[in-house]
Motif scaffolding. Structure first.
Motif, PDB file in Angstrom:
ATOM      1  N   GLU A 191     -56.744  36.173  71.589  1.00  0.00           N
ATOM      2  CA  GLU A 191     -57.740  35.864  70.990  1.00  0.00           C
ATOM      3  C   GLU A 191     -58.197  35.850  69.688  1.00  0.00           C
ATOM      4  OE1 GLU A 191     -60.997  35.876  74.871  1.00  0.00           O
ATOM      5  OE2 GLU A 191     -60.610  37.615  74.010  1.00  0.00           O
ATOM      6  N   PHE A 192     -57.710  37.565  68.948  1.00  0.00           N
ATOM      7  CA  PHE A 192     -57.107  37.080  67.417  1.00  0.00           C
ATOM      8  C   PHE A 192     -55.905  37.799  66.949  1.00  0.00           C
ATOM      9  CE2 PHE A 192     -62.200  37.352  68.317  1.00  0.00           C
ATOM     10  CZ  PHE A 192     -62.439  36.940  67.261  1.00  0.00           C
ATOM     11  N   ARG A 232     -55.992  43.770  78.307  1.00  0.00           N
ATOM     12  CA  ARG A 232     -57.826  43.998  77.071  1.00  0.00           C
ATOM     13  C   ARG A 232     -56.854  44.676  76.611  1.00  0.00           C
ATOM     14  NH1 ARG A 232     -62.004  41.142  77.751  1.00  0.00           N
ATOM     15  NH2 ARG A 232     -62.613  39.344  79.282  1.00  0.00           N
ATOM     16  N   MET A 254     -60.004  42.377  73.277  1.00  0.00           N
ATOM     17  CA  MET A 254     -59.611  41.163  73.223  1.00  0.00           C
ATOM     18  C   MET A 254     -58.627  40.782  74.355  1.00  0.00           C
ATOM     19  SD  MET A 254     -57.169  40.624  69.846  1.00  0.00           S
ATOM     20  CE  MET A 254     -55.577  41.391  70.292  1.00  0.00           C
ATOM     21  N   ARG A 255     -57.989  39.801  74.465  1.00  0.00           N
ATOM     22  CA  ARG A 255     -57.371  39.732  75.946  1.00  0.00           C
ATOM     23  C   ARG A 255     -56.394  38.865  74.520  1.00  0.00           C
ATOM     24  NH1 ARG A 255     -59.338  34.651  79.721  1.00  0.00           N
ATOM     25  NH2 ARG A 255     -59.878  33.581  76.837  1.00  0.00           N
ATOM     26  N   SER A 301     -54.900  26.732  79.070  1.00  0.00           N
ATOM     27  CA  SER A 301     -56.045  28.531  78.283  1.00  0.00           C
ATOM     28  C   SER A 301     -55.429  29.696  78.314  1.00  0.00           C
ATOM     29  CB  SER A 301     -57.225  28.266  79.815  1.00  0.00           C
ATOM     30  OG  SER A 301     -56.805  28.585  80.965  1.00  0.00           O
ATOM     31  N   LEU A 302     -56.200  30.077  77.598  1.00  0.00           N
ATOM     32  CA  LEU A 302     -55.239  32.150  77.772  1.00  0.00           C
ATOM     33  C   LEU A 302     -54.593  32.588  79.656  1.00  0.00           C
ATOM     34  CD1 LEU A 302     -53.624  34.162  75.726  1.00  0.00           C
ATOM     35  CD2 LEU A 302     -55.814  34.638  75.451  1.00  0.00           C
ATOM     36  N   THR A 312     -54.540  27.719  74.270  1.00  0.00           N
ATOM     37  CA  THR A 312     -55.917  27.832  73.557  1.00  0.00           C
ATOM     38  C   THR A 312     -57.237  28.998  74.577  1.00  0.00           C
ATOM     39  OG1 THR A 312     -57.507  25.935  74.501  1.00  0.00           O
ATOM     40  CG2 THR A 312     -56.572  25.757  72.971  1.00  0.00           C
ATOM     41  N   PRO A 313     -56.549  29.955  73.409  1.00  0.00           N
ATOM     42  CA  PRO A 313     -57.405  31.331  74.054  1.00  0.00           C
ATOM     43  C   PRO A 313     -59.023  30.982  73.873  1.00  0.00           C
ATOM     44  CG  PRO A 313     -55.773  31.705  72.562  1.00  0.00           C
ATOM     45  CD  PRO A 313     -56.044  30.184  72.108  1.00  0.00           C
ATOM     46  N   GLU A 343     -59.317  35.101  63.965  1.00  0.00           N
ATOM     47  CA  GLU A 343     -59.589  34.424  65.288  1.00  0.00           C
ATOM     48  C   GLU A 343     -59.420  33.344  65.382  1.00  0.00           C
ATOM     49  OE1 GLU A 343     -63.308  33.472  68.035  1.00  0.00           O
ATOM     50  OE2 GLU A 343     -64.004  33.589  65.123  1.00  0.00           O
TER      51      GLU A 343
END
Length: 319
Positions: free
Chosen positions: A94-95, A17, A1-2, A295-296, A318-319, A31
């Motif tokens: 993202e999580f 990452r 994930m990022r 965005s992320l 907002t990922p 999530e």
């Protein structure tokens, strides 16, 4: 994930990452759909916030998303529940894994963007005005930084509680946003004389200060006898010196307020406040103002907007 990570306090955070986290005992895996930014995030980058995590860490204090997994011993919120979480860290990803006790189910009609900017901003203002300052209907409330993430909610909540709200912010556009949220009067912090203009309106009974610096000093000088000044934060970067003799002569109270602290020493007070706020939201009585969404990949730009004090309301990633 990022994830948007801080690896050193003298180096800008960067998008990285990494493996998705796994929930431990008492934790939920979420999530993340949206993360609300706060001034404290900027302080954490420099290691200047009172609750800065140990390096390295992922920025983002408050999030909204969907529960996707449970750690041992967790019975709720159920997997699939839409929640908001005051995380303290870990939101710009993202999580994330967070204590299940901090995951609060949100109304179905509440968009994730609203929820991600709701807990800290609205929670801070409601607890400050209702619990700490005991704001009464008919009192005059001066809000400094009135178009910012917490300041705008103070305007909205103060007006709902029946106060006569004076909004102080920089520029006509920001003042228009504050008026739309319920301010009865507006003062431009760049061109106006805060002390003179507030005194002409009859003085302030309660001051909500998220700015500090010279604005605090001006506000203290136009606070009425037995007035209450709420110290919320220092967006100006300057922590004011408070002359105790002035407080004595005018019988003024200066009240510190850190919303996150209630999780440790009075969690039920915080829970009751949030229940009131979610009730007001369901009734249509609160209208969160999302000033900008990124965005992320644009997290650095979002933080720059916040740092430049060019935003109104909440800035959300907002990922």
């Amino acid at each position: 994930m990022r994830a948007f990570r801080v690896t050193a306090h003298d180096t800008p955070p960067s998008l990285t990452r990494m493996d998705p986290p796994q929930p431990g005992p008492g934790e939920v895996l979420v999530e993340i759909a949206a993360c609300g930014l706060n001034f404290a995030d900027l302080l954490m980058i420099r290691g200047q916030y009172q609750d800065t995590p140990a390096l390295p860490f992922t920025l983002g204090m408050e999030i909204a998303g969907t529960v996707r997994g449970h750690g041992n011993g967790v019975t709720g919120p159920a997997i699939g529940t839409r929640v908001a979480v005051f995380a303290g860290q870990g939101g710009l990803a993202e999580f994330g894994v967070f204590p299940a006790s901090r995951a609060i189910a949100i109304p179905e009609e509440m968009p994730f963007e609203d929820a991600a900017g709701f807990l800290i901003a609205y929670g801070t203002s409601h607890l400050a005005l209702a619990h700490r300052a005991h704001l009464q209907a008919g009192e005059r409330l001066l809000v400094l930084g009135a178009a910012g993430g917490v300041g705008l909610t103070a305007v909205e909540i103060g007006a709902r509680m029946g106060a006569e709200v004076i909004a102080c912010a920089r520029g006509a556009d920001k003042l228009a946003v504050a008026r739309a949220a319920g301010a009865a009067h507006a003062i431009d912090s760049e061109t106006g004389d805060i002390r003179a203009e507030v005194k002409a309106l009859g003085g302030a009974d309660v001051v909500y200060d998220a700015v500090g610096g010279a604005q605090f000093t001006a506000a203290m000088r136009c606070t009425n006898p037995e007035g209450r000044i709420l110290v919320i934060g220092f967006a100006s970067g300057e922590i004011p010196d408070i002359p105790a003799n002035h407080l004595l002569v005018k019988n003024i109270s200066v009240i510190g307020h850190y919303w996150g602290g209630y999780m440790q020493f009075a969690p039920q007070t915080l829970t009751d406040s949030l229940a009131t706020l979610f009730g007001w939201y369901r009734e249509g009585g609160l209208r969160p103002h999302i000033g900008a969404t990124y965005s992320l990949d644009q997290a650095a730009d979002a933080l720059a907007l916040l740092k430049g004090r060019k935003s109104t309301g909440k800035v959300v990633v907002t990922p």
